[in-house]
Scaffold this active site. Structure first.
Site, mmCIF file in Angstrom:
data_model
loop_
_atom_site.group_PDB
_atom_site.id
_atom_site.type_symbol
_atom_site.label_atom_id
_atom_site.label_comp_id
_atom_site.label_asym_id
_atom_site.label_seq_id
_atom_site.Cartn_x
_atom_site.Cartn_y
_atom_site.Cartn_z
ATOM 1 N N GLY A 1 0.813 -1.215 0.000
ATOM 2 C CA GLY A 1 0.000 0.000 0.000
ATOM 3 C C GLY A 1 0.844 1.262 0.000
ATOM 4 O O GLY A 1 0.507 2.241 -0.663
ATOM 5 N N ASP A 2 1.961 1.220 0.731
ATOM 6 C CA ASP A 2 2.879 2.361 0.724
ATOM 7 C C ASP A 2 3.465 2.564 -0.664
ATOM 8 O O ASP A 2 3.630 3.698 -1.125
ATOM 9 C CB ASP A 2 4.021 2.129 1.720
ATOM 10 C CG ASP A 2 3.541 1.914 3.144
ATOM 11 O OD1 ASP A 2 2.424 2.354 3.465
ATOM 12 O OD2 ASP A 2 4.287 1.303 3.932
ATOM 13 N N ALA A 3 3.813 1.451 -1.312
ATOM 14 C CA ALA A 3 4.377 1.524 -2.663
ATOM 15 C C ALA A 3 3.354 2.071 -3.649
ATOM 16 O O ALA A 3 3.677 2.919 -4.496
ATOM 17 C CB ALA A 3 4.860 0.145 -3.110
#
Length: 333
Positions: free
Chosen positions: A284-286
């Site tokens: 999700g961060d990516a």
């Protein structure tokens, strides 16, 4: 920093952790980190918003992205600085003399990931650092502000300073990430304070459902499309820009609602063979990093979503929130 270790049900049970969850550490979790380091493990530079910053910098030209946070006076902080420098990411940390650098223990059990975060120094960020003569001029030069929802547990005034700076300027954009279900569940008031300033808000389906549950009223119990539309239509401080809501759903299509445009759009996820998936932690961060990079570059909403999916696809082939080396170049699906 993120110590990561394979885990069985015994270790999860020992610390009262769920197999697939993200929580803030309490006193009974403190021995977990030494326990992980005594086992087979990997130590990876982490921090959700910092992962996103490294992801955006992976795509954007050198020295485009600046990350601001708080660390301790220890070796973990030195490792973070080294990892960010290698990624071309500029960091301007507030250094706290009393707390160690924050840690997130990640227990891997099959395809499940249990995250237990001890914020430590990360919890000591102060508005005074943001508004200092060394840092605030950097804020004024920036055109895009990205804030992870986890920071709502730390320093809301700093978030609001960025949000209001963006809302007051026609060429600035404020982007918020919901980050985890417990943020809308237990920090509803703080999250609601920021909502008028969201130009973009990013979350996954679990976070969106938790947000709707916490809001109550007519949106409670609704589906993702309705939640995205409702969220997009919330009152906005700067009405010159339409709010965009982005909700990822794992392998299901990403749902995007634009303020005032009715039915949300859906964008299919890039496919990946199951055997190519190594670690979904940080996906999700990516995605947020790739998406934000697209917005910064002035790409269309559709292409920015695809850039997020492309970077997330690269990330889940790596251990933890990392990106492949040598650097790969984005290409449309």
């Amino acid at each position: 920093m993120s110590p990561k270790s394979p885990a069985d049900e015994t270790l999860l049970s020992k610390y009262g952790l769920k197999a697939n969850d993200a929580i803030l550490a309490e006193e009974n979790h403190m021995p977990l980190y030494a326990d992980i380091l005594s086992r087979k493990h990997a130590l990876i530079a982490g921090g959700a918003a910092q992962n996103t910053a490294r992801g955006a910098q992976y795509i954007l030209p050198p020295s485009t992205v600046l990350y601001i946070g708080c660390v301790g006076q220890d070796d973990y902080a030195a490792q973070l600085r080294s990892a960010c420098a290698a990624a071309g990411l500029r960091v301007e940390y507030r250094v706290d003399d009393t707390q160690p650098t924050g840690r997130c223990g990640v227990l891997i059990n099959g395809s499940n990931r249990s995250l237990c975060t001890h914020l430590a120094a990360a919890n000591e960020y102060k508005l005074e650092h943001l508004q200092s003569p060394e840092i605030w001029p950097l804020v004024e030069k920036a055109q895009f502000y990205y804030v992870g929802g986890f920071h709502l547990t730390v320093c809301v005034p700093a978030i609001m300073a960025l949000a209001k700076e963006a809302a007051a300027k026609p060429d600035k954009t404020f982007i918020m990430n919901l980050s985890a279900p417990f943020i809308p569940q237990f920090f509803k008031q703080q999250l609601d304070e920021t909502s008028p300033y969201w130009d973009y808000v990013i979350g996954n389906e679990t976070e969106a459902l938790a947000w709707a549950e916490a809001q109550g009223g007519e949106i409670k119990g609704k589906g993702i499309d309705e939640i995205a539309t409702y969220m997009a239509g919330l009152k906005k401080a700067n009405e010159a820009r339409k709010r965009v809501v982005v909700i990822t759903q794992g392998t299901d299509p990403t749902v995007v609602a634009v303020q005032g445009e009715g039915k949300p759009r859906e964008y299919p996820v890039r496919t990946i063979a199951k055997e190519e998936i190594y670690d979904t932690n940080g996906a999700g961060d990516a995605f947020a990093g790739g998406f934000v990079a697209g917005i910064v570059e002035g790409k269309s909403l559709e292409e920015s979503i695809d850039m997020g999916q492309w970077l997330a696809r690269l990330s889940i082939k790596e251990l933890g929130p990392q990106y492949p080396s040598p650097k790969q170049t984005y290409s449309k699906a």
